[in-house]
Scaffold this motif. Structure first.
Motif, PDB file in Angstrom:
ATOM      1  N   ARG A 148      -9.785   9.735  -3.921  1.00 38.24           N
ATOM      2  CA  ARG A 148     -10.820  10.329  -3.057  1.00 38.24           C
ATOM      3  C   ARG A 148     -10.286  11.464  -2.205  1.00 38.24           C
ATOM      4  NH1 ARG A 148     -13.150   5.071  -0.325  1.00 38.24           N
ATOM      5  NH2 ARG A 148     -10.962   4.526  -0.635  1.00 38.24           N
ATOM      6  N   ARG A 149      -8.967  11.493  -1.996  1.00 36.75           N
ATOM      7  CA  ARG A 149      -8.381  12.570  -1.192  1.00 36.75           C
ATOM      8  C   ARG A 149      -7.628  13.590  -2.041  1.00 36.75           C
ATOM      9  NH1 ARG A 149      -7.844   7.797   1.723  1.00 36.75           N
ATOM     10  NH2 ARG A 149      -8.821   7.771   3.782  1.00 36.75           N
ATOM     11  N   GLN A 178      -1.338  -0.906  -4.197  1.00 39.25           N
ATOM     12  CA  GLN A 178      -2.614  -0.251  -3.893  1.00 39.25           C
ATOM     13  C   GLN A 178      -2.249   1.192  -3.555  1.00 39.25           C
ATOM     14  OE1 GLN A 178      -5.030  -2.465  -1.075  1.00 39.25           O
ATOM     15  NE2 GLN A 178      -5.752  -0.502  -0.262  1.00 39.25           N
ATOM     16  N   THR A 215      -2.859   5.340  -2.964  1.00 35.06           N
ATOM     17  CA  THR A 215      -3.679   6.508  -2.634  1.00 35.06           C
ATOM     18  C   THR A 215      -2.852   7.753  -2.936  1.00 35.06           C
ATOM     19  OG1 THR A 215      -4.879   5.355  -0.898  1.00 35.06           O
ATOM     20  CG2 THR A 215      -4.820   7.754  -0.750  1.00 35.06           C
ATOM     21  N   ASP A 269      -6.422   5.616  -6.052  1.00 38.12           N
ATOM     22  CA  ASP A 269      -7.484   6.132  -5.180  1.00 38.12           C
ATOM     23  C   ASP A 269      -7.346   7.655  -5.103  1.00 38.12           C
ATOM     24  OD1 ASP A 269      -9.167   6.936  -3.157  1.00 38.12           O
ATOM     25  OD2 ASP A 269      -8.595   5.326  -1.770  1.00 38.12           O
ATOM     26  N   LEU A 307       1.234   5.319  -0.238  1.00 40.27           N
ATOM     27  CA  LEU A 307       0.595   6.631  -0.172  1.00 40.27           C
ATOM     28  C   LEU A 307       1.518   7.639  -0.844  1.00 40.27           C
ATOM     29  CD1 LEU A 307      -1.503   8.679   0.820  1.00 40.27           C
ATOM     30  CD2 LEU A 307      -0.206   8.824   2.971  1.00 40.27           C
ATOM     31  N   ALA A 349      -6.471  13.880   6.008  1.00 39.72           N
ATOM     32  CA  ALA A 349      -6.332  12.550   5.407  1.00 39.72           C
ATOM     33  C   ALA A 349      -5.380  11.668   6.221  1.00 39.72           C
ATOM     34  CB  ALA A 349      -5.818  12.695   3.973  1.00 39.72           C
ATOM     35  N   GLU A 376      -8.157   7.884 -12.004  1.00 37.11           N
ATOM     36  CA  GLU A 376      -9.137   6.896 -11.554  1.00 37.11           C
ATOM     37  C   GLU A 376      -9.097   5.662 -12.460  1.00 37.11           C
ATOM     38  OE1 GLU A 376     -13.185   8.346 -11.194  1.00 37.11           O
ATOM     39  OE2 GLU A 376     -13.253   7.257  -9.286  1.00 37.11           O
ATOM     40  N   ALA A 396      -5.002   7.904   5.947  1.00 36.74           N
ATOM     41  CA  ALA A 396      -4.280   7.314   4.814  1.00 36.74           C
ATOM     42  C   ALA A 396      -2.837   6.974   5.204  1.00 36.74           C
ATOM     43  CB  ALA A 396      -4.289   8.273   3.623  1.00 36.74           C
ATOM     44  N   ARG A 440       0.858  -1.196   0.000  1.00 37.78           N
ATOM     45  CA  ARG A 440       0.000   0.000   0.000  1.00 37.78           C
ATOM     46  C   ARG A 440       0.890   1.241   0.000  1.00 37.78           C
ATOM     47  NH1 ARG A 440      -2.993  -1.711   5.295  1.00 37.78           N
ATOM     48  NH2 ARG A 440      -0.788  -2.045   5.689  1.00 37.78           N
TER      49      ARG A 440
END
Ligand code: RIB
Ligand code: NA
Length: 296
Positions: free
Chosen positions: A82-83, A54, A56, A80, A5, A123, A75, A126, A3
């Protein structure tokens, strides 16, 4: 699945191609023009997402056509968003001239400079959910520092790609788990003038990787023992975003150990230059594995 960020910039790249780069005061007839999604943050996010991470992204676009187009693109790439905030003003752009695989770039940050520490605070979750935090210097320095603070608070390694080269406070450098300058950034930000750069690179084992374009990357695992991981030979079409691809890949594969992560990041960076646009040639995980197999 790692993941990642990414805290960083989102730009539309306005790319002209020409026989050579123009000289000061010169008007040159170009050969082509295209717009491509770019920005170091977005590029690194897409590189990681294609490789199976993954991802963000924390960032800002403007309330304009470029901003809407870039969000739709991110997208579609599985990032991701969304933020990602849409703010008043213009989306960041980069005016790029490409010639024979080389480039010259002027970046106008626009909305990227509205990415504030409070945006990151909103955020914070995250950071808690990430395995690794990846950032660069196309956003305000105070936001980069805040990203370092939040990464530290949540015990997450921060990977800082110090691009473009901006003077960095020592406290920030100390809080970075892994710093990834290119040769120019290393020499301007970190190296002591007149000292042997190889020796200086080897002084931060496990904490510093210097990329060296098509030649690959340098790093040390033990103090004083510099390693060189050679690059992969490819036909260069557009080197824009090669460093970003390297960084997105490095973050994605960091858990495999630095040496293997650098090897894969080199391969991803090499593949990225074979197609036009910063993100054009970024490989998927399957493409990367096939390429590495063909070179084994
Ligand atoms: O690193 C390449 C990127 O730098 C380009 O996509 C451009 O947007 C600039 O930010
Ligand atoms: Na490319």
């Amino acid at each position: 699945m790692t993941r990642v960020l990414v805290v960083g910039s989102i730009n539309m790249d306005l790319v002209t191609t020409a026989q050579r780069l123009p000289q000061l005061g010169e008007t040159l007839l170009g050969e082509g023009f295209a717009t491509y999604p770019g920005g170091k943050g977005a590029n690194q996010a897409v590189a990681a997402a294609r490789l199976g991470a993954q991802v963000t992204l924390l960032g800002c676009v403007g309330n304009d056509a470029f901003g809407r187009e870039l969000l739709a693109h991110l997208e579609a790439e599985g990032v991701d968003i969304r933020r990602v905030a849409t703010v008043d003003g213009s989306t960041g752009i980069a005016a790029i001239t490409v010639s024979g695989g080389d480039n010259a770039i002027v970046v106008v940050p626009g909305a990227n400079h509205q990415l504030t520490p409070s945006h990151l605070d909103a955020a914070e979750q995250a950071f808690a959910e990430a395995d690794v935090v990846l950032t660069q210097l196309e956003i305000p320095l105070e936001t980069v520092r805040h990203a370092a603070l939040l990464a530290q608070r949540h015990g997450k390694p921060l990977l800082l790609n110090p691009a473009p080269a901006v003077a960095l406070p020592e406290a920030l450098l100390q809080s970075v788990a892994l710093l990834t300058p290119n040769e120019h950034e290393f020499l301007t930000l970190l190296a002591q003038p007149d000292a042997d750069w190889r020796a200086q690179l080897a002084e931060r084992p496990g904490k510093l990787v210097m990329t060296h374009g098509k030649h690959g990357a340098y790093f040390a695992l033990k103090r004083g023992e510099l390693r060189h991981q050679p690059g992969f030979e490819v036909q260069a079409v557009d080197s824009t975003g090669a460093g970003d691809t390297f960084n997105g890949a490095l973050a994605t594969f960091l858990a495999l150990g630095l040496e293997e992560a650098v090897r894969r990041a080199n391969a991803a960076g090499a593949l990225s230059v074979t197609r036009p646009g910063a993100q054009g040639g970024m490989p998927t995980l399957a493409e990367l594995e096939a390429f590495l197999e063909s070179k084994a």
